[in-house]
Write a protein that holds these residues in place. Structure first.
Motif, mmCIF file in Angstrom:
data_model
loop_
_atom_site.group_PDB
_atom_site.id
_atom_site.type_symbol
_atom_site.label_atom_id
_atom_site.label_comp_id
_atom_site.label_asym_id
_atom_site.label_seq_id
_atom_site.Cartn_x
_atom_site.Cartn_y
_atom_site.Cartn_z
ATOM 1 N N HIS A 17 -22.767 -9.952 38.501
ATOM 2 C CA HIS A 17 -22.133 -10.656 37.388
ATOM 3 C C HIS A 17 -20.921 -11.411 37.935
ATOM 4 C CE1 HIS A 17 -24.759 -8.258 34.892
ATOM 5 N NE2 HIS A 17 -24.403 -7.232 35.646
ATOM 6 N N LYS A 18 -20.912 -12.707 37.698
ATOM 7 C CA LYS A 18 -19.899 -13.583 38.280
ATOM 8 C C LYS A 18 -18.559 -13.515 37.562
ATOM 9 C CE LYS A 18 -23.489 -16.672 39.793
ATOM 10 N NZ LYS A 18 -24.190 -17.907 39.564
ATOM 11 N N SER A 19 -18.578 -13.140 36.285
ATOM 12 C CA SER A 19 -17.347 -13.118 35.493
ATOM 13 C C SER A 19 -17.476 -12.105 34.371
ATOM 14 C CB SER A 19 -17.082 -14.501 34.894
ATOM 15 O OG SER A 19 -18.096 -14.818 33.955
ATOM 16 N N ALA A 20 -16.361 -11.836 33.706
ATOM 17 C CA ALA A 20 -16.374 -10.937 32.558
ATOM 18 C C ALA A 20 -17.243 -11.510 31.450
ATOM 19 C CB ALA A 20 -14.949 -10.695 32.063
ATOM 20 N N SER A 21 -17.216 -12.813 31.275
ATOM 21 C CA SER A 21 -18.051 -13.455 30.255
ATOM 22 C C SER A 21 -19.529 -13.280 30.562
ATOM 23 C CB SER A 21 -17.730 -14.946 30.147
ATOM 24 O OG SER A 21 -16.435 -15.129 29.671
ATOM 25 N N ASP A 22 -19.888 -13.410 31.831
ATOM 26 C CA ASP A 22 -21.274 -13.228 32.248
ATOM 27 C C ASP A 22 -21.729 -11.790 31.962
ATOM 28 O OD1 ASP A 22 -23.767 -13.654 33.536
ATOM 29 O OD2 ASP A 22 -22.931 -12.966 35.443
ATOM 30 N N LEU A 23 -20.913 -10.813 32.307
ATOM 31 C CA LEU A 23 -21.247 -9.412 32.063
ATOM 32 C C LEU A 23 -21.300 -9.115 30.567
ATOM 33 C CD1 LEU A 23 -21.804 -6.547 32.993
ATOM 34 C CD2 LEU A 23 -19.326 -6.262 33.361
ATOM 35 N N TYR A 24 -20.358 -9.645 29.818
ATOM 36 C CA TYR A 24 -20.322 -9.467 28.366
ATOM 37 C C TYR A 24 -21.613 -9.996 27.724
ATOM 38 C CZ TYR A 24 -18.729 -10.226 23.538
ATOM 39 O OH TYR A 24 -18.612 -10.238 22.166
#
Length: 100
Positions: free
Chosen positions: A55-62
């Motif tokens: 996951h590249k970012s928190a948004s991606d993981l979210y």
């Protein structure tokens, strides 16, 4: 944890990029509350079926977590406040002509 708190939790809890295995290791037991409290799921339960991923970012993981939740997180199925039940409109009745 409420869905509204999840994004900020993911931003502060991890350094990105992060692997799914690392997320499960550190936050796998965190429950994401469902509209029906009895149906809460853990981060591990949500991510395990999706397999290994980075996951590249928190948004991606979210977005990955929200995309993996079960049907208990969805409101009324086939609800449409603009008219009739779409499930009824999808079926073709014998007494109606078929459009070509």
């Amino acid at each position: 944890m409420e869905r509204s708190d999840l994004q900020s939790f993911l931003e502060t809890e991890f350094t990105y990029p992060v692997s799914t295995s690392r997320v499960v290791e550190r936050a796998g037991d965190v429950e994401i509350s469902a509209p029906n409290v009895d149906d809460a799921e853990t981060v591990e339960t949500i991510l395990d079926p999706l397999g290994a991923e980075t996951h590249k970012s928190a948004s991606d993981l979210y977005n990955t977590i929200l995309g993996g939740v079960s049907e208990s997180y969805v409101g009324r199925k086939f609800y449409d406040d603009r008219g009739s039940n779409p499930a009824e409109a999808w079926s073709i009745r014998n007494d109606q002509p078929r459009p070509f």
